[in-house]
Design a protein around this motif. Structure first.
Motif, PDB file in Angstrom:
ATOM      1  N   THR A   1       0.790  -1.366  -0.093  1.00 58.82           N
ATOM      2  CA  THR A   1      -0.061   0.146   0.153  1.00 58.82           C
ATOM      3  C   THR A   1       0.790   1.231   0.107  1.00 58.82           C
ATOM      4  O   THR A   1       0.624   2.249  -0.692  1.00 58.82           O
ATOM      5  N   ARG A   2       1.988   1.285   0.662  1.00 57.95           N
ATOM      6  CA  ARG A   2       2.700   2.543   0.749  1.00 57.95           C
ATOM      7  C   ARG A   2       3.254   2.823  -0.788  1.00 57.95           C
ATOM      8  O   ARG A   2       3.429   3.881  -1.079  1.00 57.95           O
ATOM      9  N   LEU A   3       4.016   1.902  -1.279  1.00 61.69           N
ATOM     10  CA  LEU A   3       4.444   1.830  -2.611  1.00 61.69           C
ATOM     11  C   LEU A   3       3.430   2.363  -3.642  1.00 61.69           C
ATOM     12  O   LEU A   3       3.615   3.020  -4.482  1.00 61.69           O
ATOM     13  N   VAL A   4       2.349   1.533  -3.506  1.00 61.54           N
ATOM     14  CA  VAL A   4       1.083   2.279  -4.680  1.00 61.54           C
ATOM     15  C   VAL A   4       0.805   3.416  -4.182  1.00 61.54           C
ATOM     16  O   VAL A   4       0.771   4.239  -5.433  1.00 61.54           O
ATOM     17  N   TYR A   5       0.906   4.111  -3.115  1.00 58.72           N
ATOM     18  CA  TYR A   5       0.488   5.344  -2.696  1.00 58.72           C
ATOM     19  C   TYR A   5       1.671   6.281  -3.564  1.00 58.72           C
ATOM     20  O   TYR A   5       1.175   7.175  -3.983  1.00 58.72           O
ATOM     21  N   LYS A   6       2.844   6.041  -3.053  1.00 53.66           N
ATOM     22  CA  LYS A   6       3.958   6.834  -3.763  1.00 53.66           C
ATOM     23  C   LYS A   6       3.941   6.878  -5.299  1.00 53.66           C
ATOM     24  O   LYS A   6       3.978   7.864  -5.880  1.00 53.66           O
ATOM     25  N   GLU A   7       3.664   5.315  -5.854  1.00 51.67           N
ATOM     26  CA  GLU A   7       3.514   5.442  -7.508  1.00 51.67           C
ATOM     27  C   GLU A   7       2.180   6.711  -7.834  1.00 51.67           C
ATOM     28  O   GLU A   7       2.283   7.163  -9.017  1.00 51.67           O
ATOM     29  N   ALA A   8       1.068   6.371  -7.195  1.00 54.46           N
ATOM     30  CA  ALA A   8      -0.074   7.222  -7.444  1.00 54.46           C
ATOM     31  C   ALA A   8       0.271   8.759  -7.295  1.00 54.46           C
ATOM     32  O   ALA A   8      -0.067   9.478  -8.315  1.00 54.46           O
ATOM     33  N   LEU A   9       1.020   9.091  -6.302  1.00 56.02           N
ATOM     34  CA  LEU A   9       1.586  10.550  -6.287  1.00 56.02           C
ATOM     35  C   LEU A   9       2.461  10.852  -7.493  1.00 56.02           C
ATOM     36  O   LEU A   9       2.264  11.785  -7.817  1.00 56.02           O
ATOM     37  N   GLY A  10       3.148  10.172  -8.087  1.00 56.88           N
ATOM     38  CA  GLY A  10       4.091  10.212  -9.085  1.00 56.88           C
ATOM     39  C   GLY A  10       3.278  10.397 -10.280  1.00 56.88           C
ATOM     40  O   GLY A  10       3.418  11.497 -11.316  1.00 56.88           O
ATOM     41  N   TRP A  11       1.990   9.518 -10.580  1.00 53.17           N
ATOM     42  CA  TRP A  11       1.072   9.810 -11.570  1.00 53.17           C
ATOM     43  C   TRP A  11       0.420  11.099 -11.617  1.00 53.17           C
ATOM     44  O   TRP A  11      -0.041  11.787 -12.386  1.00 53.17           O
ATOM     45  N   CYS A  12       0.031  11.621 -10.340  1.00 55.08           N
ATOM     46  CA  CYS A  12      -0.509  12.976 -10.307  1.00 55.08           C
ATOM     47  C   CYS A  12       0.173  14.101 -10.148  1.00 55.08           C
ATOM     48  O   CYS A  12       0.181  15.148 -10.106  1.00 55.08           O
ATOM     49  N   GLY A  13       1.645  13.815 -10.498  1.00 49.94           N
ATOM     50  CA  GLY A  13       2.619  14.875 -10.558  1.00 49.94           C
ATOM     51  C   GLY A  13       3.013  15.699  -9.234  1.00 49.94           C
ATOM     52  O   GLY A  13       3.624  16.686  -9.124  1.00 49.94           O
ATOM     53  N   ARG A  14       2.795  14.907  -7.896  1.00 51.83           N
ATOM     54  CA  ARG A  14       3.148  15.179  -6.861  1.00 51.83           C
ATOM     55  C   ARG A  14       4.525  15.065  -6.523  1.00 51.83           C
ATOM     56  O   ARG A  14       5.262  15.870  -5.770  1.00 51.83           O
ATOM     57  N   VAL A  15       5.171  14.083  -7.062  1.00 53.10           N
ATOM     58  CA  VAL A  15       6.479  13.537  -6.997  1.00 53.10           C
ATOM     59  C   VAL A  15       7.203  13.277  -8.176  1.00 53.10           C
ATOM     60  O   VAL A  15       6.253  12.959  -9.185  1.00 53.10           O
ATOM     61  N   PRO A  16       8.505  13.416  -8.433  1.00 49.10           N
ATOM     62  CA  PRO A  16       9.277  13.236  -9.831  1.00 49.10           C
ATOM     63  C   PRO A  16       8.822  11.694  -9.928  1.00 49.10           C
ATOM     64  O   PRO A  16       9.115  10.761  -9.250  1.00 49.10           O
ATOM     65  N   ARG A  17       8.606  11.398 -11.335  1.00 50.84           N
ATOM     66  CA  ARG A  17       8.113   9.987 -11.657  1.00 50.84           C
ATOM     67  C   ARG A  17       9.294   9.552 -12.722  1.00 50.84           C
ATOM     68  O   ARG A  17       9.761  10.189 -13.639  1.00 50.84           O
ATOM     69  N   VAL A  18       9.894   8.322 -12.373  1.00 49.90           N
ATOM     70  CA  VAL A  18      10.676   7.734 -13.350  1.00 49.90           C
ATOM     71  C   VAL A  18      10.259   6.366 -13.898  1.00 49.90           C
ATOM     72  O   VAL A  18       9.762   5.784 -13.112  1.00 49.90           O
ATOM     73  N   ARG A  19      10.248   6.389 -15.244  1.00 51.62           N
ATOM     74  CA  ARG A  19       9.716   5.296 -16.025  1.00 51.62           C
ATOM     75  C   ARG A  19      10.414   3.737 -15.542  1.00 51.62           C
ATOM     76  O   ARG A  19      11.650   3.643 -15.404  1.00 51.62           O
ATOM     77  N   GLY A  20       9.616   2.926 -15.289  1.00 50.63           N
ATOM     78  CA  GLY A  20      10.298   1.516 -14.780  1.00 50.63           C
ATOM     79  C   GLY A  20      10.428   1.417 -13.448  1.00 50.63           C
ATOM     80  O   GLY A  20      10.085   0.288 -12.618  1.00 50.63           O
ATOM     81  N   PHE A  21      10.902   2.228 -12.741  1.00 50.13           N
ATOM     82  CA  PHE A  21      11.300   2.070 -11.156  1.00 50.13           C
ATOM     83  C   PHE A  21      11.735   3.344 -10.817  1.00 50.13           C
ATOM     84  O   PHE A  21      12.424   4.281 -11.458  1.00 50.13           O
ATOM     85  N   LYS A  22      11.055   4.034  -9.542  1.00 48.47           N
ATOM     86  CA  LYS A  22      11.661   5.158  -9.078  1.00 48.47           C
ATOM     87  C   LYS A  22      11.971   5.193  -7.484  1.00 48.47           C
ATOM     88  O   LYS A  22      11.712   4.182  -7.067  1.00 48.47           O
TER      89      LYS A  22
END
Length: 499
Positions: A476-497
């Motif tokens: 759940t914590r990692l999914v939440y982090k990934e969701a923030l990345g998709w929403c533009g809240r944190v920098p997103r890196v394709r494949g793994f961040k």
């Protein structure tokens, strides 16, 4: 006038020397781990032969046995507690595998992978064959079979950290999920081949169901010794790109105490690359690997995901035989459909996670979908052949997809994480930690199935569904982090961040 090159030659020359070597390593390691899984599968096929429904068979007139109900069974599995005894045999392998895996990664980092893999496959072949020799030597001791399984479990730990480390050395981050999703089909291909090979002999001489796979994995060990290339630099190939410049920038604050904190690794062809690789040759510590972001969460998730997968691996043929009333060979052949679905699921998980950049989210969605499908399979999966085939393939894809993604692309991502600053020798330890934790679940699943199945198969499936839900919770914590990345809240890196 110069004649054009033949189409086949144009195709061959269109690939670089590096591409040919990478394809060669991918094929070779695929073959190796197919052999590992091929040698694990026979026990699940032979179970329904070691304890059978003797009342449906014609007893030979010259057979002098007092107990008519169990005349066709193989002692000591002719007792009423045979499911518990099968659980002992399964867990002798799985517990030894789980414990040995934590040490295997440490050895894998410090020993040449070629020697380590070759030794492991030769010894695995020996102990797999010794189990089958029990048929010809007329051995009826539970202790013998348990000991052979313990030793085989320890030897099999040489495989996974080594092949993932080798592939991780050769392949960078680009499309890693798809490449490793396809490559990881070796697990299902090995299970399918192991089932089919064991099924050929199970009804006549079940000992050969172990001896033939044992000879096959020993032969691949010899192949490994003569042909494996561990690293690109060993044959003057260029090094792969393991992480992007964005990841280097994000992890820079983590590295200010590092003596080489001002250097950047980008995987490009340059004269500095070999220098950087050689400056980070120290093997990472166990605690150091645990501190890599995401290792703990994915390890715990894999523990419950692998619990479900290995319960099917060891008990599905017996379940099909008991519920659908198939004989040992038919049940074994039918169980391969679960692995066919697993191939599709692993490739799909890798493809989706590459496209979305969400490894954890991909795993979580598939695990959530698997829970109701397992419930449906238990209740309607045996109503017709068509339903059985469809449900087995769907369940196999949803169960094995997350398992495949975590043990391959995720392990390689974490083992070559930007915070390691080029220390590729961490890959074997990280892989061993993740798969070793997962193997605890692999040991618990068949054990719990052996204890619970006498109360009814429904309860076994409730246990599997609960495990799927727990696996989701750890992400759940990692999914939440990934969701923030998709929403533009944190920098997103394709494949793994950075997580």
């Amino acid at each position: 006038m110069k004649s054009p090159l033949a189409p086949g030659i144009r195709l061959i020359t269109s690939f670089s020397r590096d591409s040919w070597y990478r394809g060669y390593i991918l094929f070779l390691t695929f073959l190796f781990y197919t052999a590992y899984h091929l040698s694990r599968k026979p026990i699940s096929i032979v179970k329904s032969e070691l304890h059978r429904n003797c009342s449906t068979l014609v007893r030979p007139a010259d057979l002098n046995i007092t107990n008519n109900a169990t005349w066709c069974d193989w002692a000591p599995f002719d007792q009423d507690n045979y499911k518990t005894l099968f659980g002992v045999v399964d867990n002798s392998f799985l517990v030894a595998y789980a414990i040995g895996m934590f040490f295997s990664g440490i050895f894998g980092e410090r020993l040449p992978l070629r020697y380590y893999l070759s030794f492991g496959m030769l010894m695995s072949g020996l102990f797999t064959s010794l189990f089958g020799l029990g048929f010809y030597l007329n051995i009826h001791s539970l202790g013998y079979y348990a000991f052979v399984q313990v030793m085989n479990g320890l030897m099999q730990t040489t495989g996974w950290p080594s092949v993932v480390a080798c592939v991780g050395n050769w392949f960078g981050k680009g499309k890693r999920g798809l490449i490793m999703g396809v490559w990881n089909s070796h697990t299902s291909v090995g299970n399918i081949l192991g089932s089919l090979i064991a099924g050929v002999f199970v009804s006549s001489e079940w000992g050969m169901s172990f001896i033939v796979p044992g000879v096959i994995i020993a032969s691949t060990g010899i192949l490994c010794f003569f042909f494996l290339v561990e690293k690109p630099e060993d044959v003057n190939c260029t090094l792969p790109q393991h992480h992007s410049d964005e990841e280097n920038d994000e992890t820079e604050p983590l590295l200010q105490n590092s003596p080489n904190g001002n250097q950047t690794i980008n995987g490009a062809i340059s004269t500095e690359t070999p220098v950087i690789v050689q400056e980070h040759t120290e093997a990472i510590s166990f605690m150091g690997a645990l501190c890599i972001p995401g290792v703990v969460e994915f390890s715990l998730c894999l523990m419950f995901a692998k619990l479900v997968s290995y319960t099917f691996l060891y008990w599905l043929p017996l379940y099909i035989s008991n519920v659908a009333h198939f004989d040992a060979k038919q049940a074994g052949d039918m169980s391969t459909l679960f692995d066919v679905g697993g191939i599709v699921g692993g490739i799909l998980a890798g493809l989706v996670s590459d496209y979305t950049g969400g490894r954890a989210t991909t795993c979580c969605v598939m695990l959530i979908a698997a829970a109701p499908m397992l419930f449906l399979y238990n209740y309607i999966g045996q109503r017709s052949i068509g339903t059985t085939v469809a449900m087995l393939m769907v369940c196999g894809g949803l169960v094995n997809g997350p398992y495949a993604l975590i043990t391959t692309a995720v392990s390689a991502d974490l083992g070559t994480h930007a915070s390691l600053r080029g220390n590729s020798r961490a890959l074997s330890t990280v892989t061993a930690i993740i798969d070793g934790t997962g193997s605890i679940g692999a040991a618990l699943g068949p054990l719990l199935a052996g204890v619970i199945s006498p109360t009814g198969w429904n309860n076994v499936f409730y246990m599997l569904i609960s495990s799927d839900i727990l696996a989701c919770l750890f992400l759940t914590r990692l999914v939440y982090k990934e969701a923030l990345g998709w929403c533009g809240r944190v920098p997103r890196v394709r494949g793994f961040k950075e997580i």
